[in-house]
Design a protein around this motif. Structure first.
Motif, PDB file in Angstrom:
ATOM      1  N   ALA A 133       0.836  -1.203   0.000  1.00  0.00           N
ATOM      2  CA  ALA A 133       0.000   0.000   0.000  1.00  0.00           C
ATOM      3  C   ALA A 133       0.873   1.255   0.000  1.00  0.00           C
ATOM      4  O   ALA A 133       0.594   2.219  -0.726  1.00  0.00           O
ATOM      5  CB  ALA A 133      -0.941   0.002   1.206  1.00  0.00           C
ATOM      6  N   SER A 134       1.933   1.228   0.775  1.00  0.00           N
ATOM      7  CA  SER A 134       2.850   2.361   0.843  1.00  0.00           C
ATOM      8  C   SER A 134       3.498   2.626  -0.518  1.00  0.00           C
ATOM      9  O   SER A 134       3.642   3.787  -0.934  1.00  0.00           O
ATOM     10  CB  SER A 134       3.925   2.101   1.902  1.00  0.00           C
ATOM     11  N   ALA A 135       3.883   1.571  -1.205  1.00  0.00           N
ATOM     12  CA  ALA A 135       4.490   1.727  -2.531  1.00  0.00           C
ATOM     13  C   ALA A 135       3.513   2.398  -3.499  1.00  0.00           C
ATOM     14  O   ALA A 135       3.906   3.280  -4.282  1.00  0.00           O
ATOM     15  CB  ALA A 135       4.934   0.368  -3.070  1.00  0.00           C
ATOM     16  N   HIS A 136       2.245   2.013  -3.425  1.00  0.00           N
ATOM     17  CA  HIS A 136       1.236   2.633  -4.298  1.00  0.00           C
ATOM     18  C   HIS A 136       0.988   4.092  -3.915  1.00  0.00           C
ATOM     19  O   HIS A 136       0.854   4.956  -4.783  1.00  0.00           O
ATOM     20  CB  HIS A 136      -0.068   1.840  -4.276  1.00  0.00           C
ATOM     21  N   ARG A 137       0.947   4.381  -2.613  1.00  0.00           N
ATOM     22  CA  ARG A 137       0.764   5.771  -2.178  1.00  0.00           C
ATOM     23  C   ARG A 137       1.946   6.636  -2.635  1.00  0.00           C
ATOM     24  O   ARG A 137       1.763   7.756  -3.116  1.00  0.00           O
ATOM     25  CB  ARG A 137       0.608   5.851  -0.661  1.00  0.00           C
ATOM     26  N   ASN A 138       3.159   6.103  -2.501  1.00  0.00           N
ATOM     27  CA  ASN A 138       4.347   6.847  -2.929  1.00  0.00           C
ATOM     28  C   ASN A 138       4.328   7.103  -4.430  1.00  0.00           C
ATOM     29  O   ASN A 138       4.674   8.198  -4.882  1.00  0.00           O
ATOM     30  CB  ASN A 138       5.625   6.102  -2.536  1.00  0.00           C
ATOM     31  N   ALA A 139       3.946   6.094  -5.192  1.00  0.00           N
ATOM     32  CA  ALA A 139       3.864   6.268  -6.649  1.00  0.00           C
ATOM     33  C   ALA A 139       2.849   7.348  -7.001  1.00  0.00           C
ATOM     34  O   ALA A 139       3.099   8.189  -7.873  1.00  0.00           O
ATOM     35  CB  ALA A 139       3.501   4.938  -7.323  1.00  0.00           C
ATOM     36  N   ALA A 140       1.718   7.345  -6.309  1.00  0.00           N
ATOM     37  CA  ALA A 140       0.689   8.362  -6.560  1.00  0.00           C
ATOM     38  C   ALA A 140       1.217   9.754  -6.226  1.00  0.00           C
ATOM     39  O   ALA A 140       0.989  10.708  -6.974  1.00  0.00           O
ATOM     40  CB  ALA A 140      -0.567   8.051  -5.752  1.00  0.00           C
ATOM     41  N   GLN A 141       1.935   9.863  -5.114  1.00  0.00           N
ATOM     42  CA  GLN A 141       2.483  11.159  -4.712  1.00  0.00           C
ATOM     43  C   GLN A 141       3.531  11.671  -5.697  1.00  0.00           C
ATOM     44  O   GLN A 141       3.743  12.868  -5.811  1.00  0.00           O
ATOM     45  CB  GLN A 141       3.080  11.060  -3.309  1.00  0.00           C
ATOM     46  N   GLN A 142       4.164  10.750  -6.404  1.00  0.00           N
ATOM     47  CA  GLN A 142       5.157  11.125  -7.415  1.00  0.00           C
ATOM     48  C   GLN A 142       4.514  11.417  -8.766  1.00  0.00           C
ATOM     49  O   GLN A 142       5.204  11.692  -9.742  1.00  0.00           O
ATOM     50  CB  GLN A 142       6.202  10.019  -7.563  1.00  0.00           C
ATOM     51  N   GLY A 143       3.178  11.333  -8.810  1.00  0.00           N
ATOM     52  CA  GLY A 143       2.461  11.656 -10.035  1.00  0.00           C
ATOM     53  C   GLY A 143       2.339  10.511 -11.023  1.00  0.00           C
ATOM     54  O   GLY A 143       1.966  10.712 -12.171  1.00  0.00           O
ATOM     55  N   LEU A 144       2.634   9.301 -10.591  1.00  0.00           N
ATOM     56  CA  LEU A 144       2.551   8.126 -11.460  1.00  0.00           C
ATOM     57  C   LEU A 144       1.168   7.512 -11.353  1.00  0.00           C
ATOM     58  O   LEU A 144       0.821   6.928 -10.326  1.00  0.00           O
ATOM     59  CB  LEU A 144       3.622   7.094 -11.071  1.00  0.00           C
ATOM     60  N   ASP A 145       0.370   7.645 -12.401  1.00  0.00           N
ATOM     61  CA  ASP A 145      -0.999   7.102 -12.399  1.00  0.00           C
ATOM     62  C   ASP A 145      -1.679   7.366 -11.052  1.00  0.00           C
ATOM     63  O   ASP A 145      -2.105   6.448 -10.362  1.00  0.00           O
ATOM     64  CB  ASP A 145      -0.994   5.605 -12.701  1.00  0.00           C
ATOM     65  N   GLN A 146      -1.790   8.624 -10.699  1.00  0.00           N
ATOM     66  CA  GLN A 146      -2.277   8.998  -9.371  1.00  0.00           C
ATOM     67  C   GLN A 146      -3.592   8.332  -8.992  1.00  0.00           C
ATOM     68  O   GLN A 146      -3.710   7.785  -7.893  1.00  0.00           O
ATOM     69  CB  GLN A 146      -2.417  10.515  -9.267  1.00  0.00           C
ATOM     70  N   ASP A 147      -4.570   8.377  -9.874  1.00  0.00           N
ATOM     71  CA  ASP A 147      -5.872   7.793  -9.549  1.00  0.00           C
ATOM     72  C   ASP A 147      -5.768   6.292  -9.333  1.00  0.00           C
ATOM     73  O   ASP A 147      -6.311   5.753  -8.358  1.00  0.00           O
ATOM     74  CB  ASP A 147      -6.890   8.071 -10.662  1.00  0.00           C
ATOM     75  N   VAL A 148      -5.064   5.625 -10.221  1.00  0.00           N
ATOM     76  CA  VAL A 148      -4.949   4.164 -10.138  1.00  0.00           C
ATOM     77  C   VAL A 148      -4.182   3.763  -8.886  1.00  0.00           C
ATOM     78  O   VAL A 148      -4.598   2.859  -8.147  1.00  0.00           O
ATOM     79  CB  VAL A 148      -4.274   3.591 -11.406  1.00  0.00           C
ATOM     80  N   ASN A 149      -3.061   4.411  -8.613  1.00  0.00           N
ATOM     81  CA  ASN A 149      -2.261   4.042  -7.452  1.00  0.00           C
ATOM     82  C   ASN A 149      -2.943   4.396  -6.135  1.00  0.00           C
ATOM     83  O   ASN A 149      -2.832   3.651  -5.159  1.00  0.00           O
ATOM     84  CB  ASN A 149      -0.869   4.671  -7.545  1.00  0.00           C
TER      85      ASN A 149
END
Length: 82
Positions: free
Chosen positions: A46-62
């Motif tokens: 979950a943390s990896a997905h939150r971090n990816a979203a915060q970095q702007g990588l597929d924000q909605d999906v992550n």
């Protein structure tokens, strides 16, 4: 992407989630893996997905993926320890 392709991808994702959740619960309930071990692994995911979203990588999906994993953690918390 066509509606049929989208529905197929959604079905695969839902099936994978159901299988993963069921396996995690079964492993905990039969005593093969400790609940906390699985919860820690899920928290990392979950943390990896939150971090990816915060970095702007597929924000909605992550962001949604992190929420789904967090729901799985809540479900696992309800599983019986053996």
């Amino acid at each position: 992407m066509s509606t049929g392709e989208r529905r197929s991808e959604d079905a695969v994702a839902r099936a994978a989630l159901s299988v993963g959740e069921s396996l995690a619960i079964a492993l905990v309930e039969c005593g093969m893996v400790g609940k906390q071990e699985i919860i820690c692994a899920l928290e990392d995911a979950a943390s990896a997905h939150r971090n990816a979203a915060q970095q702007g990588l597929d924000q909605d999906v992550n962001t949604f993926a992190a929420a789904v994993i967090e729901r799985m953690i809540r479900t696992l918390n309800a599983a019986q320890d053996n």
